[in-house]
Design a protein around this motif. Structure first.
Motif, PDB file in Angstrom:
ATOM      1  N   PHE A 190       0.857  -1.187   0.000  1.00  0.00           N
ATOM      2  CA  PHE A 190       0.000   0.000   0.000  1.00  0.00           C
ATOM      3  C   PHE A 190       0.897   1.242   0.000  1.00  0.00           C
ATOM      4  N   PRO A 191       0.658   2.207  -0.927  1.00  0.00           N
ATOM      5  CA  PRO A 191       1.527   3.404  -0.975  1.00  0.00           C
ATOM      6  C   PRO A 191       1.365   4.253   0.276  1.00  0.00           C
ATOM      7  N   VAL A 192       2.493   4.585   0.902  1.00  0.00           N
ATOM      8  CA  VAL A 192       2.449   5.393   2.119  1.00  0.00           C
ATOM      9  C   VAL A 192       3.538   6.462   2.051  1.00  0.00           C
ATOM     10  N   LEU A 193       3.260   7.598   2.688  1.00  0.00           N
ATOM     11  CA  LEU A 193       4.244   8.656   2.889  1.00  0.00           C
ATOM     12  C   LEU A 193       4.646   8.670   4.351  1.00  0.00           C
ATOM     13  N   SER A 194       5.927   8.865   4.589  1.00  0.00           N
ATOM     14  CA  SER A 194       6.400   8.955   5.964  1.00  0.00           C
ATOM     15  C   SER A 194       6.380  10.413   6.380  1.00  0.00           C
ATOM     16  N   ILE A 195       5.526  10.728   7.349  1.00  0.00           N
ATOM     17  CA  ILE A 195       5.396  12.091   7.864  1.00  0.00           C
ATOM     18  C   ILE A 195       5.510  12.035   9.378  1.00  0.00           C
ATOM     19  N   ASN A 196       6.499  12.725   9.899  1.00  0.00           N
ATOM     20  CA  ASN A 196       6.718  12.760  11.349  1.00  0.00           C
ATOM     21  C   ASN A 196       6.845  11.359  11.944  1.00  0.00           C
ATOM     22  N   GLY A 197       7.526  10.471  11.198  1.00  0.00           N
ATOM     23  CA  GLY A 197       7.780   9.123  11.704  1.00  0.00           C
ATOM     24  C   GLY A 197       6.610   8.175  11.595  1.00  0.00           C
ATOM     25  N   LYS A 198       5.520   8.624  10.985  1.00  0.00           N
ATOM     26  CA  LYS A 198       4.342   7.778  10.822  1.00  0.00           C
ATOM     27  C   LYS A 198       4.110   7.515   9.337  1.00  0.00           C
ATOM     28  N   ASN A 199       3.614   6.336   9.043  1.00  0.00           N
ATOM     29  CA  ASN A 199       3.304   5.975   7.663  1.00  0.00           C
ATOM     30  C   ASN A 199       1.841   6.305   7.369  1.00  0.00           C
ATOM     31  N   HIS A 200       1.639   7.199   6.397  1.00  0.00           N
ATOM     32  CA  HIS A 200       0.295   7.657   6.039  1.00  0.00           C
ATOM     33  C   HIS A 200      -0.065   7.144   4.645  1.00  0.00           C
ATOM     34  N   PRO A 201      -1.207   6.504   4.481  1.00  0.00           N
ATOM     35  CA  PRO A 201      -1.645   6.143   3.123  1.00  0.00           C
ATOM     36  C   PRO A 201      -1.961   7.400   2.321  1.00  0.00           C
ATOM     37  N   TYR A 202      -1.638   7.363   1.023  1.00  0.00           N
ATOM     38  CA  TYR A 202      -1.849   8.571   0.223  1.00  0.00           C
ATOM     39  C   TYR A 202      -2.170   8.197  -1.220  1.00  0.00           C
ATOM     40  N   HIS A 203      -2.604   9.227  -1.971  1.00  0.00           N
ATOM     41  CA  HIS A 203      -2.782   9.061  -3.414  1.00  0.00           C
ATOM     42  C   HIS A 203      -2.314  10.343  -4.088  1.00  0.00           C
ATOM     43  N   LEU A 204      -1.684  10.191  -5.241  1.00  0.00           N
ATOM     44  CA  LEU A 204      -1.134  11.326  -5.978  1.00  0.00           C
ATOM     45  C   LEU A 204      -1.927  11.526  -7.272  1.00  0.00           C
ATOM     46  N   ALA A 205      -2.314  12.798  -7.513  1.00  0.00           N
ATOM     47  CA  ALA A 205      -2.983  13.145  -8.768  1.00  0.00           C
ATOM     48  C   ALA A 205      -2.318  14.395  -9.343  1.00  0.00           C
ATOM     49  N   LYS A 206      -2.464  14.603 -10.646  1.00  0.00           N
ATOM     50  CA  LYS A 206      -1.913  15.783 -11.307  1.00  0.00           C
ATOM     51  C   LYS A 206      -3.022  16.498 -12.071  1.00  0.00           C
ATOM     52  N   ASN A 207      -2.884  17.840 -12.129  1.00  0.00           N
ATOM     53  CA  ASN A 207      -3.838  18.584 -12.949  1.00  0.00           C
ATOM     54  C   ASN A 207      -3.171  18.991 -14.263  1.00  0.00           C
ATOM     55  N   SER A 208      -3.867  19.759 -15.066  1.00  0.00           N
ATOM     56  CA  SER A 208      -3.355  20.101 -16.400  1.00  0.00           C
ATOM     57  C   SER A 208      -2.145  21.022 -16.349  1.00  0.00           C
ATOM     58  N   PHE A 209      -1.871  21.646 -15.179  1.00  0.00           N
ATOM     59  CA  PHE A 209      -0.703  22.522 -15.035  1.00  0.00           C
ATOM     60  C   PHE A 209       0.506  21.769 -14.470  1.00  0.00           C
ATOM     61  N   ASP A 210       0.396  20.420 -14.419  1.00  0.00           N
ATOM     62  CA  ASP A 210       1.444  19.569 -13.828  1.00  0.00           C
ATOM     63  C   ASP A 210       1.641  19.826 -12.342  1.00  0.00           C
ATOM     64  N   TRP A 211       0.601  20.350 -11.703  1.00  0.00           N
ATOM     65  CA  TRP A 211       0.650  20.425 -10.251  1.00  0.00           C
ATOM     66  C   TRP A 211       0.379  19.036  -9.680  1.00  0.00           C
ATOM     67  N   LYS A 212       1.038  18.735  -8.582  1.00  0.00           N
ATOM     68  CA  LYS A 212       0.869  17.431  -7.936  1.00  0.00           C
ATOM     69  C   LYS A 212       0.028  17.613  -6.675  1.00  0.00           C
ATOM     70  N   ILE A 213      -1.019  16.851  -6.592  1.00  0.00           N
ATOM     71  CA  ILE A 213      -1.935  16.918  -5.440  1.00  0.00           C
ATOM     72  C   ILE A 213      -1.812  15.613  -4.663  1.00  0.00           C
ATOM     73  N   TYR A 214      -1.347  15.701  -3.426  1.00  0.00           N
ATOM     74  CA  TYR A 214      -1.218  14.543  -2.539  1.00  0.00           C
ATOM     75  C   TYR A 214      -2.376  14.571  -1.540  1.00  0.00           C
ATOM     76  N   ILE A 215      -3.216  13.554  -1.573  1.00  0.00           N
ATOM     77  CA  ILE A 215      -4.252  13.388  -0.554  1.00  0.00           C
ATOM     78  C   ILE A 215      -3.732  12.348   0.439  1.00  0.00           C
ATOM     79  N   ILE A 216      -3.621  12.721   1.687  1.00  0.00           N
ATOM     80  CA  ILE A 216      -2.948  11.895   2.691  1.00  0.00           C
ATOM     81  C   ILE A 216      -3.920  11.565   3.811  1.00  0.00           C
TER      82      ILE A 216
END
Length: 718
Positions: free
Chosen positions: A409-435
């Motif tokens: 399962f994809p996770v981001l490490s934030i403050n020593g904790k593993n958070h599940p997340y999903h990455l999306a991009k918009n038409s301006f190549d901005w990256k949106i991380y929902i955590i």
């Protein structure tokens, strides 16, 4: 006896090595995945199987292989320690006559799972280990129950002749066997089904969580994209409007009105064709900008101006820091002002990044407690929720975590904790991380595991109670029948039983009645036969006692017969202070005779040599015996030791010159002997065993020095 012990030890070692390899392979390569890092390992099941089938020695070797494989898999010392504790506890409880599955249930319910939970909560450094502690403690317990049930099943399927004799000799009551079979019938399928349910439910929840994350990421992406598109289109339209208006005051009024209608632009700026910022809206900045150095009013080095001037097309910048009268993180939107095909300047819309915060505030109801990180195409932070501790324009380094418990399962490490997340991009190549919060991962399992563990334990305990009662009820009539075997009780057995009786038990009672009648008739006949047979046996025992002391082939004394007579003879001669000699004789290369001519010829050689010794040893004090195989022994007493030595010397010479003819052989067979002699003078007090050992050492010297000779040692009084 020693050979039997050595054989059993060797069998235990081989069994332990064989199943140890299987246990290591099971742990390393054959674990059954359930979900994520949760897997069903059954190496310990083989260790328990070896324990209940082949004994403690073989199982310790198997356990060692299992532990080594766990170490290779980089499992923690706590995992290894709990496995050792499981094995020791189950071995102890089995010794106390616990059924193996019950022993395992007791360990995991009261020791194993609590210890594992305590370790994860107190000492584990893995991210989210505290949140997962209950899940893994429960799953370890279910894994342990599966292993013990598997071991019990393998034990039942193993042929009796393969199982250790000592284990087969342990008497088990019928009720305990019924109880064990009943428990096994439930627990193994129940635990297996539990794992299947956990796997299915967890994967379904994972898919649901991924869908939620994807939907939320898409929602935020679309919202930001719509917001930017709206303002971007406004800047382009405003630039086209300004291109059609030549009056400078009219342009200024249009800019002021536009900025008031779109307050997310903290300023709208008209830039001349040389890059000079000539007018700001709102107008308050025009007074403040007068105090700036002249060079700060030029933006001809900025990408948003260069792009509009050179390519004459609209432009959206990455996140950047504004300069001049306002120093704030912004996104610059520029559009060229073209009059009669010539570049006359550009319109700049400076959008404060605070707009993303406002946008997020409006979306909180749909995002619940989630975190959001938005970066531009160069990974500079445009927006980050406060718990992430990221600042605007900061370079976002993605720290992809590795969850020990849900590795896929994809996770981001934030403050020593593993958070599940999903990455999306918009038409301006901005990256949106929902955590998501770490608890979201735990919720994939916890509810199902909690309900399942409580249900499984409750069902097992209830069923064990029922199985115990049922086993006692089934065997109660048989136990009564065995304890009360009197004829009167058996005669009225059917009348004394209630609902607990059965057709089979009543048939046993009927057969017992017939047996009683037969026994009464048989006792009288047997008593008479016993008297007759006892007389016959006493006579046969006298004959067997004599035969037991003789060697069947040579008619000489055998080893036990020789030892008995020689022991008394030595004691008598020592008491009378008479010299004695003991000769230990071995036929040289006798194996070669057997291999070359056959065992029948070898037997004839032994008999011929026995007759030769009897012809030479005529005195009543000469004791001759066959001590084993091609080895003979002679005890001589009286006279002096020199006459003893001469007698043995004569036997050696006669043997050397003896030729044995056989009708099937063209040449006669001949052989030689080697002799070790120990002579004791009258006052020596050595025992028979010590004298034989000394003679054996002398015999060894003869063989070492070439055979066909004798070696003598004479011992005086000590």
């Amino acid at each position: 006896m020693l050979n039997m012990i050595e054989k059993r030890t060797q069998e235990s070692i081989l069994q332990g090595l064989l199943f140890g390899v299987f246990a290591a392979i099971a742990n390393l390569f054959l674990s059954i995945p359930i979900y994520g890092a949760l897997s069903l390992s059954w190496g310990m099941g083989l260790c328990i199987y070896v324990l209940i089938s082949f004994g403690i020695r073989a199982s310790i070797i198997t356990l060692a292989f299992s532990i080594i494989s766990m170490y290779i898999l980089d499992q923690s010392l706590a995992d290894i320690g709990i496995s050792l504790a499981e094995f020791i506890t189950i071995a102890y409880l089995i010794h106390k006559r616990f059924f193996v599955v019950i022993a395992s249930l007791c360990f995991w319910l009261f020791i194993g799972s609590p210890l594992f939970w305590l370790y994860l909560n107190s000492f584990s450094s893995a991210g989210n280990s505290q949140e997962f502690s209950f899940i893994f403690a429960a799953m370890q317990g279910l894994n342990g129950l599966f292993n013990s049930s598997l071991a019990a099943l393998l034990y039942l399927l193993t042929p009796t002749r393969w199982i250790s004799e000592r284990i087969n000799l342990v008497n088990k009551s019928l009720s305990s066997n019924i109880f064990a079979l009943s428990a096994l019938t439930l627990i193994l399928p129940l635990v297996t089904i539990s794992f299947v349910l956990v796997s299915t439910a967890s994967m379904r929840n994972e898919e649901q969580l991924i869908k939620i994350l994807r939907a939320q990421a898409t929602s935020v992406s679309l919202a930001t994209e719509r917001f930017i598109d709206e303002h971007y289109a406004f800047v382009n339209q405003l630039a086209r409007t300004l291109s059609r208006i030549s009056d400078e005051d009219a342009r200024k009024n249009i800019l002021v009105d536009a900025q008031s209608n779109y307050p997310n632009f903290y300023n709208l700026t008209f830039i001349r064709s040389d890059g000079y910022t000539s007018f700001f809206a709102p107008t308050k900045y025009n007074e403040e900008v007068k105090n700036l150095p002249e060079n700060l009013r030029f933006v001809d080095d900025r990408n948003y101006f260069i792009h509009a001037r050179d390519k004459k097309t609209p432009f959206i910048s990455n996140a950047m820091m504004s300069r001049g009268i306002i120093a704030a993180p912004m996104i610059a939107m520029s559009s060229p002002i073209i009059i009669d095909g010539e570049f006359e300047g550009a319109l700049l819309g400076a959008m404060n990044l605070q707009f993303i915060t406002k946008l997020h505030e409006r979306m909180k109801s749909s995002l619940l407690t989630d975190y959001v990180i938005i970066t531009d195409k160069e990974d500079r932070v445009i927006y980050a929720s406060s718990p992430t501790n990221l600042n605007n324009l900061e370079k976002h380094v993605v720290n992809i975590g590795k969850s020990k418990f849900t590795p896929d399962f994809p996770v981001l490490s934030i403050n020593g904790k593993n958070h599940p997340y999903h990455l999306a991009k918009n038409s301006f190549d901005w990256k949106i991380y929902i955590i998501k919060q770490p608890a979201e991962l735990v919720q994939l399992f916890s509810h199902h595991i909690l309900v399942l563990a409580a249900t499984v334990v409750s069902i097992i305990l209830l069923f064990l109670f029922i199985a115990h009662k049922l086993a006692k009820q089934i065997t109660a009539p048989l136990v009564k029948l065995l304890k009360n075997s009197s004829e009167s009780y058996i005669s009225n057995f059917e009348n004394t039983q209630g609902a607990t009786s059965s057709q089979e038990i009543n048939e046993v009672a009927a057969k017992l009645r017939k047996s009683h009648n037969l026994l009464r008739d048989f006792e009288g006949q047997l008593q008479q036969q016993v008297t007759e047979k006892t007389t016959q046996l006493e006579q046969m025992n006298l004959q067997l006692a004599a035969q037991a002391r003789e060697d069947g082939l040579t008619q000489l004394l055998n080893r036990s017969g020789f030892d008995e007579i020689a022991y008394n003879a030595i004691k008598t001669n020592q008491r009378l202070h008479q010299p004695i000699s003991l000769a230990l004789i071995d036929i040289d290369h006798f194996k070669l005779i057997n291999d070359s001519y056959g065992h029948l010829v070898g037997d004839e050689c032994l008999k011929a040599f026995a007759e030769l010794m009897q012809d030479n040893c005529k005195r009543e004090t000469d004791i001759i015996g066959r001590y084993g195989g091609e080895e003979f022994i002679i005890l001589m007493s009286g006279k002096d030791v020199r006459s003893h030595h001469q007698l043995i010397h004569n036997i050696r010479l006669q043997t050397q010159n003896m030729l044995l003819n056989f009708k099937d052989l063209q040449t006669p067979v001949k052989f030689t002997i080697s002799i070790g002699i120990c002579s004791l003078l009258g006052n020596s007090l050595l025992s028979l065993h010590e004298v034989i050992n000394i003679a054996d050492e002398e015999l060894y010297k003869c063989k070492h020095n070439g055979r066909n000779q004798l070696s003598i040692v004479t011992i005086d009084a000590e």
